[in-house]
Design a protein around this motif. Structure first.
Motif, PDB file in Angstrom:
ATOM      1  N   ILE A 158       0.994  -0.767   0.153  1.00  8.34           N
ATOM      2  CA  ILE A 158       0.134  -0.174  -0.346  1.00  8.34           C
ATOM      3  C   ILE A 158       1.238   1.375  -0.095  1.00  8.34           C
ATOM      4  CG2 ILE A 158      -2.170   1.453   1.955  1.00  8.34           C
ATOM      5  CD1 ILE A 158      -2.551  -1.147   3.048  1.00  8.34           C
ATOM      6  N   HIS A 218      -0.619  -0.378  -4.345  1.00  9.18           N
ATOM      7  CA  HIS A 218      -2.265  -0.443  -3.771  1.00  9.18           C
ATOM      8  C   HIS A 218      -2.655   1.031  -3.751  1.00  9.18           C
ATOM      9  CE1 HIS A 218      -3.365  -4.448  -4.281  1.00  9.18           C
ATOM     10  NE2 HIS A 218      -2.431  -4.691  -3.010  1.00  9.18           N
ATOM     11  N   THR A 257      -3.747   4.981  -2.200  1.00  6.75           N
ATOM     12  CA  THR A 257      -4.785   5.225  -1.836  1.00  6.75           C
ATOM     13  C   THR A 257      -4.446   7.001  -1.115  1.00  6.75           C
ATOM     14  OG1 THR A 257      -6.040   5.295   0.624  1.00  6.75           O
ATOM     15  CG2 THR A 257      -4.317   4.522   0.838  1.00  6.75           C
ATOM     16  N   MET A 270      -6.804  -0.233   5.298  1.00  6.33           N
ATOM     17  CA  MET A 270      -6.384  -0.494   4.317  1.00  6.33           C
ATOM     18  C   MET A 270      -5.618  -2.483   4.526  1.00  6.33           C
ATOM     19  SD  MET A 270      -5.825   1.454   0.351  1.00  6.33           S
ATOM     20  CE  MET A 270      -5.141  -0.061  -0.466  1.00  6.33           C
ATOM     21  N   ARG A 316      -6.252  -5.573   2.432  1.00  8.21           N
ATOM     22  CA  ARG A 316      -6.057  -4.747   0.978  1.00  8.21           C
ATOM     23  C   ARG A 316      -4.874  -4.894   0.600  1.00  8.21           C
ATOM     24  NH1 ARG A 316     -11.119  -0.894   0.840  1.00  8.21           N
ATOM     25  NH2 ARG A 316      -9.843  -0.848  -1.198  1.00  8.21           N
TER      26      ARG A 316
END
Length: 244
Positions: free
Chosen positions: A135, A160, A162, A171, A176
């Motif tokens: 992330i 990922h 964000t 997350m 995730r």
């Protein structure tokens, strides 16, 4: 010489100097959203300890700060072309080396960490990231070494993205992504907002914070030297200038 004429002459001589001083006093300071050091608050105003320190140093040197928030890439572009005169940020970025000057004084440090869940064993960086999801915060940049292993196709790392540190933490907890690559101070602040306990992490990099000046800014070397002197004057006066 009549008194009225003298006053008129003084006024005419003073006006250009006053306008020149006004032009000098406004220094365009760029920042990106990096709480608690630099961010735009709920009222749309620049805020944060890094911006407060920058404004204090400029004031001490006889200037006035004019702040504007940018995405990371646009901030670096502004430092390169001179539209951003000053940035309080990480020292030694290779893409800025030829285009910027750095202040002499260390203002603080920021730490880049790789966070993971309590049920995840500590990873070996970067090998244990192979084939895993990491992330990242949109708009943030990293050192070339970090970018190399993130972008290496052989490692098959899934990124990922964000927009916020709070959503990044959520997350990670919701699985995730396997790991979160983020800076410690904004993560600590986001974790406190969420009422979340501390997460385990591996320190990836520790980066020095300094004043960064565009070489294309007007009188860039003079501006740097004046702010270095302002720092020394405030330090000698006993002010705490370290960014925690």
């Amino acid at each position: 010489m009549p008194r009225r004429f003298c006053l008129l002459l003084i006024a005419l001589l003073w006006l250009p100097a006053a306008h020149a001083d006004d032009a000098k006093r406004r220094i365009h300071v760029g920042y990106y959203e990096f709480p608690p050091y630099s961010y735009t608050d709920a009222q749309g105003q620049p805020s944060g300890s890094g911006l407060e320190l920058t404004a204090r140093l400029l004031e001490q040197a006889g200037y006035q700060a004019e702040f504007r928030s940018y995405p990371g890439a646009r901030l670096y572009g502004g430092l390169i072309d001179g539209s951003v005169e000053v940035w309080t940020g990480a020292s030694g970025k290779p893409e800025l080396t030829e285009h910027t000057l750095e202040g002499r004084h260390l203002l603080g440090e920021i730490t880049l960490n790789l966070y993971f869940r309590h049920d995840t064993p500590p990873p070996r960086v970067p090998d244990d990231l192979n084939g895993r999801g990491v992330i990242l915060i949109t708009g943030y940049s990293y050192w070339q070494e970090v970018n190399r292993w993130l972008e290496d196709p052989a490692r098959e790392i899934t990124q990922h993205r964000t927009a916020s540190h709070t959503s990044a933490l959520e997350m990670l907890l919701r699985r995730r992504g396997d790991y979160l690559l983020d800076y410690q101070t904004p993560v600590d602040e986001a974790r406190q907002l969420l009422g979340m306990r501390e997460l385990p992490f591996i320190e990836v990099q520790r980066l020095p914070l300094k004043l960064i000046f565009s070489r294309r800014a007007a009188d860039a070397e003079r501006l740097r030297d004046e702010l270095d002197r302002a720092y020394e004057e405030l330090e000698e006066a006993g002010e705490d200038l370290w960014l925690p």
